[in-house]
Design an enzyme around this catalytic site. Structure first.
Site, PDB file in Angstrom:
ATOM      1  N   ASP A 191      -4.096  -0.335  -1.245  1.00 23.16           N
ATOM      2  CA  ASP A 191      -3.945  -0.881   0.115  1.00 23.16           C
ATOM      3  C   ASP A 191      -4.132  -2.399   0.125  1.00 23.16           C
ATOM      4  O   ASP A 191      -5.193  -2.892  -0.256  1.00 23.16           O
ATOM      5  CB  ASP A 191      -4.977  -0.242   1.061  1.00 23.16           C
ATOM      6  N   ASP A 235      -5.176  -2.087  -7.395  1.00 19.80           N
ATOM      7  CA  ASP A 235      -5.622  -1.563  -6.117  1.00 19.80           C
ATOM      8  C   ASP A 235      -4.363  -1.169  -5.328  1.00 19.80           C
ATOM      9  O   ASP A 235      -3.255  -1.617  -5.640  1.00 19.80           O
ATOM     10  CB  ASP A 235      -6.412  -2.642  -5.374  1.00 19.80           C
TER      11      ASP A 235
END
Lengths: 218, 218
Positions: free
Chosen positions: B6, B4
């Protein structure tokens, strides 16, 4: 009943976090934001000590004062977005109406706390701030001073807070600690710090006052 | 290894949270900030649906577009404070050097993701964004697409993320999910969502690669 302010009664934790992050960056310190979040609500002195430890830098008194000023300036730009949390004003009004003594005890300065009383519609609330005690949370001084102002032994007080620092301080004061999720800590973190019960927010606590020994009928 | 973006590789979650809060307030919706935090990382469509449910308001397509624009504008004012998280660049460089295929899969738009690749020093990273799949997290599509780009079955991938949405999506993809605390979720929340292991940050994961089956020697 003793209440923490930021993250418990008013929705200001994330603004404080982002403001501290901006202050630290402009001071040349890049501390990941989640670590700042986990330190919010503890005394400024301990915050700076933890900072110094985590960033492996010395932060003297002058530097701490500069950081505090940069934080206040950054917070000012975000202040318009600060609102009361759901149920806060209603619960405080209910306690007053039913004769349950209550006070607010915050690690923040009186200067920053007073506008929040206006937001909550309780300008005359009993308030204890950082300026009035020797040590802030997780030391018990703030809650002990608030209990004394209510002429109630701390052992007979309920303490409501959003951070592990509130709950640790509550235990050291001999009070029963209640957690709320509105500061962004997980339920498990608050339980591990000694919360007797954890509620989503003050509105959720208000609906379950009987669980903590306060009857809705007053 | 699938990452991922952020809150996992770059330190941007709190800025996104505060930006969404400002966008919602200027749209007349006062959603407590911690609830926004807990929704970050899920698909925009689900985010808006959850919003509508929690605020008991209808949010149509035009309103969702306005909110997205207000969020981008608020984020722009905070963008200067976004930094890589500790260990991110180092781990990605190590994986490349030792021949471990890796990719980034984000619920965000390509437009917002590309500047982050520059921050991380990996402008040519394999990247899958919201624009390329039908459904974002917690649906598995992003991680399945990223695994396909690496020519590796998703069942043989490790997924690293900071939010419960990453870990739920990882399980639906058949991958092993690893959690990091850098997005501000508690350890317990990530474990309950199915994390195989939870590390403080990518630097901590890097030190314990042997726990997840990747030998330091490559």
């Amino acid at each position: 009943m003793l209440f923490d302010l930021d993250g418990t009664l008013i929705d200001s934790v994330y603004q404080h976090v982002v403001a501290w992050h901006e202050a630290l960056l402009s001071y040349g310190v890049n501390l990941p934001v989640w670590r700042i979040h986990r330190r919010i609500g503890m005394s400024g002195g301990l915050f700076v000590a933890a900072l110094a430890r985590e960033t492996e830098r010395e932060i003297d008194e002058a530097a701490a004062a500069t950081l505090a000023r940069l934080h206040s300036e950054a917070l000012e730009r975000l202040r318009d977005s600060i609102r009361p949390l759901p149920g806060s004003s209603e619960l405080l009004a209910h306690l007053s109406a039913t004769g349950v003594p209550w006070a607010i005890a915050t690690s923040g300065q009186r200067l920053n706390a007073e506008p929040a009383l206006g937001l909550l519609g309780v300008p005359d609330a009993v308030l204890v701030t950082r300026d009035e005690v020797r040590r802030a949370k997780p030391d018990p001084d703030l809650f002990l001073a608030a209990a004394a102002k209510l002429n109630t032994p701390a052992e007979r007080c309920l303490v409501v807070g959003d951070s592990v620092w509130d709950l640790l301080a509550a235990r050291r004061a001999g009070s029963l600690g209640l957690g709320v999720l509105t500061g962004g800590y997980g339920r498990d973190e608050l339980e591990r710090a000694g919360a007797y019960r954890v509620y989503e927010d003050i509105a959720d606590l208000f609906e379950h006052l009987d669980e903590v020994g306060l009857r809705q009928s007053g």
